[in-house]
Write a protein that holds these residues in place. Structure first.
Motif, short mmCIF file in Angstrom:
data_model
loop_
_atom_site.label_atom_id
_atom_site.label_comp_id
_atom_site.label_asym_id
_atom_site.label_seq_id
_atom_site.Cartn_x
_atom_site.Cartn_y
_atom_site.Cartn_z
N PRO A 51 64.97 -59.89 10.25
CA PRO A 51 64.95 -60.93 11.29
C PRO A 51 65.50 -60.45 12.63
O PRO A 51 66.44 -59.66 12.67
CB PRO A 51 65.85 -62.03 10.71
CG PRO A 51 66.70 -61.35 9.72
CD PRO A 51 65.94 -60.17 9.21
N THR A 52 64.88 -60.93 13.68
CA THR A 52 65.43 -60.70 15.02
C THR A 52 65.84 -62.05 15.62
O THR A 52 66.16 -62.16 16.79
CB THR A 52 64.38 -60.05 15.95
OG1 THR A 52 63.25 -60.91 16.04
CG2 THR A 52 63.96 -58.69 15.42
N LEU A 53 65.79 -63.04 14.76
CA LEU A 53 66.14 -64.40 15.14
C LEU A 53 67.66 -64.56 15.02
O LEU A 53 68.25 -64.22 13.99
CB LEU A 53 65.45 -65.33 14.15
CG LEU A 53 65.37 -66.82 14.39
CD1 LEU A 53 64.71 -67.14 15.72
CD2 LEU A 53 64.57 -67.45 13.24
N LEU A 54 68.28 -65.04 16.11
CA LEU A 54 69.72 -65.26 16.08
C LEU A 54 69.98 -66.76 16.07
O LEU A 54 69.05 -67.56 16.13
CB LEU A 54 70.38 -64.63 17.31
CG LEU A 54 70.06 -63.17 17.59
CD1 LEU A 54 70.77 -62.72 18.85
CD2 LEU A 54 70.44 -62.28 16.42
N GLN A 55 71.24 -67.12 16.06
CA GLN A 55 71.57 -68.55 16.14
C GLN A 55 71.47 -69.01 17.61
O GLN A 55 71.22 -68.20 18.49
CB GLN A 55 72.99 -68.75 15.62
CG GLN A 55 73.12 -68.47 14.14
CD GLN A 55 74.58 -68.42 13.73
OE1 GLN A 55 75.25 -67.42 13.87
NE2 GLN A 55 75.06 -69.54 13.21
N ILE A 69 65.87 -61.77 19.54
CA ILE A 69 65.87 -60.48 20.25
C ILE A 69 64.85 -59.51 19.61
O ILE A 69 65.22 -58.50 19.03
CB ILE A 69 67.28 -59.84 20.30
CG1 ILE A 69 67.93 -59.75 18.91
CG2 ILE A 69 68.17 -60.57 21.25
CD1 ILE A 69 69.20 -58.87 18.90
N PHE A 115 61.30 -64.23 7.33
CA PHE A 115 62.59 -64.53 6.69
C PHE A 115 63.02 -65.98 6.91
O PHE A 115 63.51 -66.64 6.00
CB PHE A 115 63.65 -63.57 7.22
CG PHE A 115 63.22 -62.14 7.10
CD1 PHE A 115 63.42 -61.44 5.93
CD2 PHE A 115 62.56 -61.52 8.14
CE1 PHE A 115 62.98 -60.13 5.80
CE2 PHE A 115 62.11 -60.20 8.02
CZ PHE A 115 62.32 -59.52 6.84
N SER A 116 62.86 -66.46 8.14
CA SER A 116 63.21 -67.85 8.43
C SER A 116 62.55 -68.25 9.76
O SER A 116 62.11 -67.39 10.52
CB SER A 116 64.73 -68.00 8.54
OG SER A 116 65.22 -67.15 9.55
N SER A 161 73.58 -56.76 23.92
CA SER A 161 73.43 -57.38 22.59
C SER A 161 74.77 -57.88 22.07
O SER A 161 74.87 -58.99 21.53
CB SER A 161 72.87 -56.37 21.58
OG SER A 161 71.63 -55.90 22.00
N THR A 162 75.80 -57.06 22.23
CA THR A 162 77.14 -57.45 21.77
C THR A 162 77.58 -58.76 22.42
O THR A 162 78.17 -59.62 21.78
CB THR A 162 78.15 -56.32 22.09
OG1 THR A 162 77.73 -55.14 21.40
CG2 THR A 162 79.55 -56.69 21.65
N LEU A 164 75.79 -61.18 23.33
CA LEU A 164 74.99 -62.36 22.97
C LEU A 164 75.75 -63.30 22.03
O LEU A 164 75.33 -64.43 21.83
CB LEU A 164 73.66 -61.93 22.34
CG LEU A 164 72.67 -61.27 23.30
CD1 LEU A 164 71.41 -60.83 22.55
CD2 LEU A 164 72.30 -62.20 24.46
N VAL A 165 76.86 -62.84 21.46
CA VAL A 165 77.68 -63.76 20.64
C VAL A 165 78.60 -64.60 21.53
O VAL A 165 79.26 -65.51 21.06
CB VAL A 165 78.52 -63.00 19.57
CG1 VAL A 165 77.63 -62.18 18.66
CG2 VAL A 165 79.58 -62.13 20.21
#
Lengths: 96, 175
Positions: free
Chosen positions: B68-72, B77, B105-106, B136-137, B139-140
């Motif tokens: 997955p490249t899907l985040l919350q 990404i 995956f979802s 990327s880091t 993005l949280v």
């Protein structure tokens, strides 16, 4: 003094999802009062990085390679989706 | 390095990695992931950043099948790494209306897509690789992503990004 667990978080390129996952992992460990050395790596450097790591957390399905790498491999997808992070941390704690 | 100097350097780097044509603050013309990948592949090609849009499209799809490249928080990404990429770049696609981002995956509704185009040997692009890692880091960090989403234009995006990443500037330029 207890040894610091060295965790590598791997994805294909080492510049995108593994970095998000590594940052989330640091946060989740910290929330449990745990500390580990967490590094994002790419698949090309996985074998060399695995020689100096204790655990692999993989974003792409390389878990079956754990015997080849001689370190335990865990599924890191919960770090991206947010579903199952607690169980993943439990697995890491069990390895520490 | 003085903070203002590093922020200026980072702003220049952000503008090189995401040129104005790759910053799309109000996308309405795509409603599926496949549409988006086709649109961005063509955009990168017409901007001289790829030599073949179909090869990059395939690289994006192959990566999606790996994991997955899907985040919350409505983010994804996707990224493609292929020899057809001439220069590493980051495409910023922001949507007023979220669309369903489907993966093996979802699935989830997404309104922020950060799409990376990567040449096969990122070792030859260490500054860009470090920028991508820092981006990327962060993005949280919700204030970072919200700041991007509320950026009205390319300049504001570059300024916001460079200010956030300036704390790790030594890792970007000097490692």
């Amino acid at each position: 003094m207890a040894k610091t667990l060295r965790i590598i978080v791997a994805c294909g390129s080492g510049v995108a999802t593994s970095n998000v996952a590594a940052e989330k992992l640091k946060g989740a460990l910290s929330d449990r009062g745990l500390y580990a050395e967490v590094r994002a790596v790419d698949m090309k450097s996985l074998e060399s990085e695995a020689r100096v790591a204790d655990v692999l957390v993989s974003i792409t399905p390389y878990a079956t390679r754990d015997q080849e790498l001689k370190i335990p491999a865990l599924n890191g997808i919960p770090l991206l989706t947010g579903v199952g992070i607690s169980a993943l941390i439990d697995q890491i704690v069990a390895l520490s | 390095m003085a903070l203002s100097q590093t922020t200026t350097q980072l702003e220049t780097l952000a503008a090189r990695i995401t040129p104005p044509a790759l910053f799309m603050p109000n996308m309405t013309n795509v409603t599926t992931k496949v549409n988006l990948f086709q649109f961005v592949s063509n955009l990168l090609y017409t901007n001289g950043l790829l030599i073949k849009s179909s090869a990059f499209m395939n690289a994006l799809v192959e990566r999606e099948e790996m994991g997955p490249t899907l985040l919350q928080d409505g983010m994804a990404i996707p990224h493609g790494q292929d020899a057809c990429v001439l220069q590493p770049s980051l495409c910023v696609c922001l949507f007023e209306t979220a669309f369903l981002y489907e993966t093996p995956f979802s699935n989830a509704l997404v309104n922020k897509v950060f799409l990376f185009s990567l040449p096969p040997t990122m070792e030859y692009h260490p500054v860009e690789a470090n920028y991508f890692k820092a981006f990327s880091t962060n993005l949280v960090n919700k204030s970072f992503t919200q700041g991007i989403h509320t950026s009205m234009d390319h300049r504001e995006f570059c300024r916001h990004t460079s200010q956030t990443l300036s704390g790790g500037v030594n890792q970007i330029f000097l490692s």
